[in-house]
Design an enzyme around this catalytic site. Structure first.
Site, PDB file in Angstrom:
ATOM      1  CG  ASP A 118     104.007  43.034  32.583  1.00  0.00           C
ATOM      2  OD1 ASP A 118     103.324  42.122  32.111  1.00  0.00           O
ATOM      3  OD2 ASP A 118     104.942  42.852  33.384  1.00  0.00           O
ATOM      4  CD  GLU A 166      99.359  41.105  33.071  1.00  0.00           C
ATOM      5  OE1 GLU A 166      99.343  39.965  32.578  1.00  0.00           O
ATOM      6  OE2 GLU A 166     100.415  41.673  33.437  1.00  0.00           O
TER       7      GLU A 166
END
Length: 591
Positions: free
Chosen positions: A218, A287
């Site tokens: 993330d 990401e």
């Protein structure tokens, strides 16, 4: 033609196709948002046992892996992305034993399992932060990003939180500010500290030892910050942010040069890759967001010692045109080097693609619910060079759900309502049974309401219907698995005008020509060198191909075998690339 794909683009086709260690190249990964997938306990929230119970549905699609969004212990103020214990399952989702059962069942069905790893920040209820905030001289005093106030007591610099306002929060016990790029309750870890890096690698090793097949990382380029805490410059007049942040958010007014994407991040990614490489056939997917996110993704995946793959928000914005899609993919091709991209049209952070893009394609409000449009998006996404993430419900053609203000859960949406309604609309419960209460997701009132429009798209309404979108996904994924060029081949665009997009994919075993009509009316394309184009069957699309002219229906797609010996421009490119492969020992065929 525009030239993309020439040169060395990763490992050889043999390693990509034949070696299990690189199963992730060209893989299709199904993202699960646990709160909304299936509730086995009957409390209105999805859970790990619910995922296990519904894995047959995912396996029936023909995907390669699942990515499970966070299920760690958390106060849930950002629904699991505020981690309070990296090694514990939050009781809302079950137990560690439930996860191990999920893992075993998935592996039994031939599915790899990736889990979210949130490395840039924790919850303010994490024991590390509770200790760090107490004083400036405790053992974890430097585990988070602390800074003194300016002489007048104001914040250290102009950095902003994505969720609104300053990225700094005051801690009276230390008389310092701490950094939070997201919610105030999500303090940023200080990865300039080797002790923090060591601890995070230990957390990752815990899950690798349990048998997970990898991680989705993330906000990975938020993992380090400028040590000098320099102010971010403003965007220049006419510049637009590329972070996917709406323009009514002050975060969109800066170029984020110093609050993220620092060189030190790559050093940490190398350490993480060294860890995962000690285990068999594991992968990492990052990401990435930023003002130059495609280049960042290329940097983070190059060299064979960083991330395996990365995705950006460039195709998760509201821009929808053949020109935009071509520009994004072409730019990624030009900067990728030996890196490997991953593409997604939808996920848990953005408006679902049919709704997001329907507004921009032909202006039709009905387009979002048009199965032909959804099938086109499916075929296009699954034909790009790279790996692919599908978001739960994408295979059903779910549109963005309407969530009234009084039912909003997302703090992001509450802060920016009504201009931005937050992320709840893409996170509503998965509809399993169109006739059951709460669409068969739960026996209790769900945490978010079921949109009535989703009932007719429920799994049971499509499961045994030959022409349904769900079965179109199953058929296309089966067909794609037999097309090595679509999984590992190079990509080269043709020059086309909106609404047409066309490209070649090539590997030693196969050459494929693919064309797509992104518009709501039929469109034609004439090839200057039509020789060697033989239509392929089995993908579920129909088009007219005659005497070198291709006519595509509205939202249509076309796939054909291509003999590049009869396509001079591409044949020369292929010859040059093959020569380079012989010289370097690396092939473009793996990507």
């Amino acid at each position: 033609m525009t030239g993309q794909g020439a040169g060395s683009k990763g490992a050889s086709r043999k390693s990509a196709a034949g070696g299990d260690a690189e199963w992730w190249r060209g893989a299709v990964i199904y993202q699960i948002y646990p709160r909304s997938f299936y509730d086995a306990s009957g409390d209105g929230l999805g859970d790990l046992a619910g995922i296990t119970e519904k894995l047959n549905h995912i396996a029936s699609l023909g995907v390669d892996a699942i990515w499970v969004s966070p299920f760690y212990k958390s106060p849930m103020r950002d629904f699991g992305y505020d981690v309070a214990d990296y090694r514990a399952v939050d009781p809302l989702f079950g137990t560690l034993d439930d996860f191990q059962q999920l893992l075993g069942r998935a592996h039994g069905l031939g599915l790899k399992v990736l889990i979210d790893l949130v490395l840039s920040h924790t919850s303010d209820e994490h024991p590390w932060f509770l200790e760090s905030r107490q004083s400036r001289d405790n053992p974890r005093a430097e585990w988070y990003v602390w800074a003194d106030p300016k002489p007048d007591g104001t914040v250290p610099n102009n950095w902003l939180s994505i969720f609104g306002g300053s990225a700094w929060a005051w801690e009276p016990r230390r008389r310092q500010y701490y950094l939070h790029n997201f919610l105030t309750c999500q303090p940023d870890l200080n990865l300039h500290s080797m002790a923090v890096q060591d601890q995070l690698l230990s957390e990752a090793a815990f899950w690798l030892d349990l048998g997970v097949d990898g991680f989705r990382l993330d906000a990975v380029n938020f993992c380090s910050h400028d040590r000098q805490l320099r102010d971010n410059p403003p965007l220049k007049p006419g510049e637009r942010p590329t972070d996917g942040v709406q323009l009514d958010n002050p975060y969109a007014y800066q170029r984020h040069l110093y609050d993220k994407t620092q060189p030190e991040t790559i050093d940490f990614l190398k350490r993480l890759r060294a860890l995962t490489d000690r285990y068999e056939a594991r992968t990492t997917m990052g990401e990435v967001s930023g003002d130059d996110s495609l280049r960042i993704a290329a940097d983070y995946t190059s060299g064979g010692d960083r991330l395996n793959m990365a995705y950006t928000f460039n195709l998760l914005t509201s821009d929808f045109s053949a020109a935009h899609l071509r520009d994004v993919v072409a730019e990624m091709e030009s900067v990728a080097g030996d890196g490997w991209p991953c593409w997604a049209f939808s996920n848990h952070d953005v408006i679902r693609a049919p709704s997001r893009w329907a507004q921009n394609a032909d202006g039709s409000a009905e387009q979002a619910e048009d199965n032909d449009f959804a099938r086109l998006l499916m075929a296009l996404l699954l034909s790009l060079r790279g790996s692919v993430c599908l978001y739960q419900g994408e295979e059903l053609g779910l549109v963005e759900a309407e969530v009234p203000f009084e039912r909003l859960q997302d703090p992001y949406g509450k802060a920016f309502w009504p201009e931005f309604k937050g992320r709840d609309g893409c996170r509503t419960p998965m509809p399993w049974n169109g006739s059951a209460d709460h669409a068969g997701f739960s026996t209790a009132e769900p945490w978010l309401p079921v949109d009535p429009r989703h009932l007719e798209r429920a799994v049971d309404r499509q499961d045994h219907v030959p022409g349904s979108l769900l079965n179109a996904y199953r058929a296309f994924l089966r067909w794609r698995r037999r097309q090595p060029a679509l999984r590992w081949g190079t990509l080269r665009f043709l020059e086309t005008e909106d609404p047409l997009l066309a490209f070649y994919r090539r590997c030693p075993e196969q050459q494929v020509f693919a064309a797509f009509n992104l518009g709501g009316k039929p469109a034609s394309l004439a090839l200057a060198e039509p020789g060697g184009i033989t239509p392929l069957d089995g993908h579920g699309f129909t088009a007219s191909w005659e005497n070198g002219r291709l006519t595509l229906p509205r939202y249509g797609a076309f796939f054909a075998r291509a003999d590049f010996a009869k396509q001079p421009d591409f044949a020369q490119q292929a010859e040059n690339a093959d020569t380079k492969q012989e010289e370097t020992g690396k092939g473009i065929e793996g990507g």
